[in-house]
Design a protein around this motif. Sequence first.
Motif, short mmCIF file in Angstrom:
data_model
loop_
_atom_site.label_atom_id
_atom_site.label_comp_id
_atom_site.label_asym_id
_atom_site.label_seq_id
_atom_site.Cartn_x
_atom_site.Cartn_y
_atom_site.Cartn_z
N ARG A 256 0.87 -1.19 0.00
CA ARG A 256 0.00 0.00 0.00
C ARG A 256 0.90 1.23 0.00
NH1 ARG A 256 -4.92 2.55 2.51
NH2 ARG A 256 -4.22 4.70 2.60
N GLU A 257 0.79 2.06 -1.02
CA GLU A 257 1.53 3.32 -1.10
C GLU A 257 3.01 3.15 -0.77
OE1 GLU A 257 -0.76 7.04 0.07
OE2 GLU A 257 -1.70 5.54 1.39
N ALA B 130 3.35 4.91 6.57
CA ALA B 130 2.98 6.22 6.03
C ALA B 130 1.79 6.06 5.09
CB ALA B 130 4.16 6.85 5.28
N VAL B 131 0.79 6.92 5.26
CA VAL B 131 -0.39 6.92 4.40
C VAL B 131 -0.67 8.34 3.96
CG1 VAL B 131 -1.39 4.87 5.50
CG2 VAL B 131 -2.02 7.13 6.34
N SER B 132 -1.33 8.48 2.81
CA SER B 132 -1.63 9.82 2.31
C SER B 132 -2.92 10.40 2.90
CB SER B 132 -1.72 9.81 0.78
OG SER B 132 -2.72 8.91 0.36
N ASP C 100 -9.74 8.21 5.64
CA ASP C 100 -10.39 7.10 4.95
C ASP C 100 -10.24 5.80 5.75
OD1 ASP C 100 -11.65 5.77 2.69
OD2 ASP C 100 -9.64 5.01 2.20
N ILE C 101 -9.06 5.56 6.27
CA ILE C 101 -8.81 4.35 7.06
C ILE C 101 -9.58 4.42 8.37
CG2 ILE C 101 -7.04 3.03 8.29
CD1 ILE C 101 -5.04 4.07 6.13
N ARG D 170 0.89 1.66 13.54
CA ARG D 170 0.75 3.11 13.66
C ARG D 170 0.67 3.67 12.25
NH1 ARG D 170 5.30 7.16 15.65
NH2 ARG D 170 6.40 5.19 15.63
N LEU D 171 -0.50 4.13 11.87
CA LEU D 171 -0.70 4.75 10.56
C LEU D 171 -0.42 6.24 10.72
CD1 LEU D 171 -3.86 2.69 10.21
CD2 LEU D 171 -1.91 2.43 8.69
#
Length: 168
Positions: free
Chosen positions: A70-71, A102-104, A108-109, A152-153
């Motif tokens: 993912r990403e 790391a997420v953008s 959403d999550i 940890r997002l």
Amino acid sequence: MSLDITPPSLGQSERNAADSAGGLPAGGFNALVPEFDVIDIGRSLNFWCDLLGFRIAYDRKAANFAYLEREGAQVMLSQINGAWVTAPLEPPLGRGINFQIAVSDISDIAARLEAAAWPLFRGVQDAVYNVGGRDVVSRELLVQDPDGYLVRLAQSLPPGELPRASAP
């Protein structure tokens, strides 16, 4: 409570050579990819893919193994088979470590986890870190996967954006 581990039905060589669906992860393999031993591969895939938004790059169903991405983040899931168990396994697994991903877009999550009524270890909060004398702001959410691994997002916020006040 230690888990009862069923000896693998396939040896390591057979597991590695089992039929595979999918292909290489986008951009190739990362230099470091954690592999999580999981109790139930189906339940773990539901959490990682449906709730956290990962996708299966490839899997080996007969080996109960999946490689997810993912990403740019990559993780492997392998149903516990006893092949590489170094000590008795006791839930929650992965004690003493958290995996930052790391997420953008963390919102959403967070919405998917809330819709699934998945318990959070710590809800969305902003954290300020001193990095080389400069403050860096990260919007974070901590959640445990079905086996207790702490994830940890983290969404980086633009420089200068003030963190949201944390709830007491």
